[in-house]
Enzyme design. Structure first.
Site: not given
Ligand SMILES: Cc1ncc(COP(=O)(O)O)c(C=O)c1O
Length: 370
Positions: A24, A110, A153, A157, A182, A185, A216
């Site tokens: 990422n 996620h 999101e 992702s 969220d 990405h 990321k």
């Molecule tokens: C949409 C989404 N939210 C939260 C997270 C979690 O983030 P972190 O990897 O910093 O724990 C991810 C991780 O891949 C993600 O894709």
């Protein structure tokens, strides 16, 4: 374990080898000289560990400074830095959502969002992916008297497509629903300043909180929750992953200052990412490989069966391309895939070589090629 093996779901920790088509690190900031130098300098000045939670001795100046800076970057009032995006989602959802509330959650959200809703004990109403009509119907038909939340999101992702944020913002305004986004990405990449898809869609005024991972595109680690002053203060009182955990190493926060500087000073990185993304997506589509609704640097090649995804990934790895297979429960049953990611440091000849290799391997899978 036998069941896991029989289903083709055994996970293995593999070393990092080959050209990166799976991380990422979209802007290549994890290896940017300024980001690395800032972290090294901070380690020399202040040491490694934070020595305690933020509420005790772990609250060094680097954290306050980067939180202020991130809030400005996001165009809002305040921000709070968590050790991970996972912790940030748990903290936000558990703190703000109560057991009698309703949470409307995209079916592809996620795991950290799902787990945060579980912790809140609120009722989760899953809606079909990005389906504004269905979520509107669910919200309009929900019982009166409960606080309603819509959680999504912004850039998904595993599918690389975008939530219809402007429509969600409008719906939430009309129905008194709290919108939480969220930006894992999207932060660092989209919008005129690179602050994310909320900026790009002009929905900042309708979004209550955003969760912005810093491991990321920002190239370091952790996550910022951004929103109004009172909400950030409330998180300091209530977010258990924030309160009951040692603060991250302060040099990580220092490195993030450099990341934000680079994002502001080097817009050409975002342009390169866009150009590389357009090129690779175009080449893959030209080859007749189905990549769904991806419209971003995340390109899913859905192969269906777990074993098939693993074997195509393996073959690409043998040719020097670091591509990984994603299987349930990370993605829905029957949609095992390669999750290919593009970054700003790829060059055109590598992208072309990769597209050719992918086409060759994918052609072996009749279900994929048209
Ligand atoms: C949409 C989404 N939210 C939260 C997270 C979690 O983030 P972190 O990897 O910093 O724990 C991810 C991780 O891949 C993600 O894709």
């Amino acid at each position: 374990m036998e069941e896991i093996d029989a289903a083709g779901l055994r996970r293995r920790l593999r070393p990092r080898t080959g050209i990166d088509f799976c991380s990422n690190d979209y802007l290549g900031l994890s290896i940017h000289p300024q980001v690395k130098a800032k972290m090294v300098e901070a380690v020399s000045d202040a040491g490694c560990g934070s020595t305690g939670s933020r509420l005790i001795r772990g609250n060094t100046a680097e954290f306050s400074s980067i939180e202020k800076r991130f809030a400005q970057f996001k165009g809002g009032k305040a921000a709070l830095y968590f050790a991970t995006g996972y912790a940030a989602n748990l903290g936000v959802l558990e703190a703000f959502v109560g057991r009698n509330d309703l949470v409307f959650s995209d079916e592809l959200n996620h795991a950290s969002i799902i787990d945060g809703i579980r912790l809140s004990r609120a009722k989760r109403i899953k809606f079909p992916h990005c389906d504004i009509d269905r979520v509107a119907e669910f919200i309009h038909n929900s019982p009166a008297g409960s606080q309603k939340f819509l959680v999504t999101e912004s850039l998904f992702s595993m599918d690389g497509d975008f939530a219809p944020l402007a429509s969600y913002a409008e719906l939430c305004r009309q129905t008194d629903t709290v919108l939480i986004v969220d930006e894992a990405h999207a932060v660092g990449i989209y919008g005129a300043n690179g602050s994310g898809w909320v900026e790009h869609t002009g929905t900042a005024n309708e979004v209550f909180l955003t969760v912005n991972t810093a491991g990321k595109a920002l190239g370091v680690a952790g996550a910022f929750v951004a929103g109004p002053d009172w909400a950030i203060d409330f998180l300091i009182q209530r977010a258990r992953p924030f309160i009951f955990s040692t603060a991250p190493p302060p040099p990580v926060a220092a490195a993030l200052e450099a990341s934000l500087n680079v994002i502001g000073d080097e817009p050409e990185r975002r342009q390169a990412l866009r150009k590389n993304t357009d090129l690779l997506r175009g080449l893959i589509r030209e080859a007749g490989i189905e990549i769904g609704t991806s419209d971003s640097q995340i390109i899913p090649v859905i192969l269906g069966q777990n074993e098939r995804a693993c074997s195509v990934a393996e073959e690409l790895q043998q040719e020097g391309f670091d591509v990984r297979a994603f299987r349930p429960p990370t993605v829905p049953d029957g949609t095992a895939r390669l999750r290919i990611t593009v970054n700003a440091n790829h060059d055109e000849s590598t992208l072309r070589r990769f597209a050719q290799a992918l086409e060759k391997k994918a052609r072996k899978c009749s279900a994929v090629c048209s």
